[in-house]
Design an enzyme around this catalytic site. Sequence first.
Site, mmCIF file in Angstrom:
data_model
loop_
_atom_site.group_PDB
_atom_site.id
_atom_site.type_symbol
_atom_site.label_atom_id
_atom_site.label_comp_id
_atom_site.label_asym_id
_atom_site.label_seq_id
_atom_site.Cartn_x
_atom_site.Cartn_y
_atom_site.Cartn_z
ATOM 1 N N GLY A 1 41.049 -14.366 -25.077
ATOM 2 C CA GLY A 1 40.441 -13.414 -24.171
ATOM 3 C C GLY A 1 39.027 -13.007 -24.523
ATOM 4 N N ASN B 1 36.205 -14.180 -23.296
ATOM 5 C CA ASN B 1 35.423 -14.019 -22.070
ATOM 6 C C ASN B 1 35.858 -12.777 -21.303
ATOM 7 O OD1 ASN B 1 33.583 -16.253 -22.094
ATOM 8 N ND2 ASN B 1 35.328 -17.601 -21.752
ATOM 9 N N ARG C 1 55.292 -23.663 -9.372
ATOM 10 C CA ARG C 1 54.006 -22.969 -9.471
ATOM 11 C C ARG C 1 53.769 -22.111 -8.232
ATOM 12 N NH1 ARG C 1 52.103 -28.236 -11.318
ATOM 13 N NH2 ARG C 1 51.655 -28.175 -13.558
ATOM 14 N N MET D 1 44.979 -21.458 -18.477
ATOM 15 C CA MET D 1 45.296 -22.844 -18.789
ATOM 16 C C MET D 1 46.379 -23.446 -17.895
ATOM 17 S SD MET D 1 43.038 -23.229 -20.987
ATOM 18 C CE MET D 1 43.406 -24.914 -21.484
ATOM 19 N N ASN E 1 35.577 -20.183 -12.054
ATOM 20 C CA ASN E 1 36.110 -20.604 -13.348
ATOM 21 C C ASN E 1 34.943 -20.875 -14.289
ATOM 22 O OD1 ASN E 1 38.136 -21.641 -15.246
ATOM 23 N ND2 ASN E 1 37.277 -23.654 -14.805
ATOM 24 N N HIS F 1 33.931 -23.242 -17.573
ATOM 25 C CA HIS F 1 34.381 -24.472 -18.229
ATOM 26 C C HIS F 1 33.428 -24.813 -19.376
ATOM 27 C CE1 HIS F 1 36.368 -28.344 -18.585
ATOM 28 N NE2 HIS F 1 35.167 -28.909 -18.642
#
EC number: 2.1.2.2
Length: 204
Positions: A14, A16, A67, A92, A109, A111
């Site tokens: 965590g 970010n 999902r 993830m 997002n 990356h």
Amino acid sequence: MGALRIAVFASGQGSNFQAIIDAVQNGKLDVTIELLVCDKPAAPVVERARKASVDTFLFAPKEYPSREAYEAEIIAELERRGVELIVLAGYMRIITSVLVEPFYGRMINIHPALLPAFPGVNAIQQALAYGVKLTGVTVHYVDGGMDSGPIIAQRVVEVADEDTEDSLAVRIHAAEQALLPGVIQRIAQGRVTLDGRHVRVSSS
């Protein structure tokens, strides 16, 4: 118009997420963090949320048939809180169209590579193995593909000859934490426009 209401999705340490919290507390980011969504209830990011008094939606994916099933629950929670922007910050899990479609253009997002190079997992390891001299970080919109959405912002990180995965990761993560809050702030200010694959960021 009030502050932009955001939800952060994360699965691990965590760092970010903490950078976003710090930017809000320092007056550099005009958002309210409505929710942390985490698929690993024991992850350190959950404690960061607790300390910052941020509500959490914690779930164990194996307890759901698909999902799509847990994403439907997440969407209900986001809508109940009026969330306007989703920030994936070390989340993830693969995301399906159930979540992507209603939030397209409102989900970003971060990356750890200069996309489109080195998408997917282990991006730092991929960059080292390939022998690139420059890598970096990318903030992009989520479109349902593997790190394939329109790019909002990037920051370059040089790769040293003596770098290991760990040493490069330190600089990559520092770049992520420096870049992400600023991108969120520009979105909150209405300065980011999505036009097909092209993203325009106005200076004022």
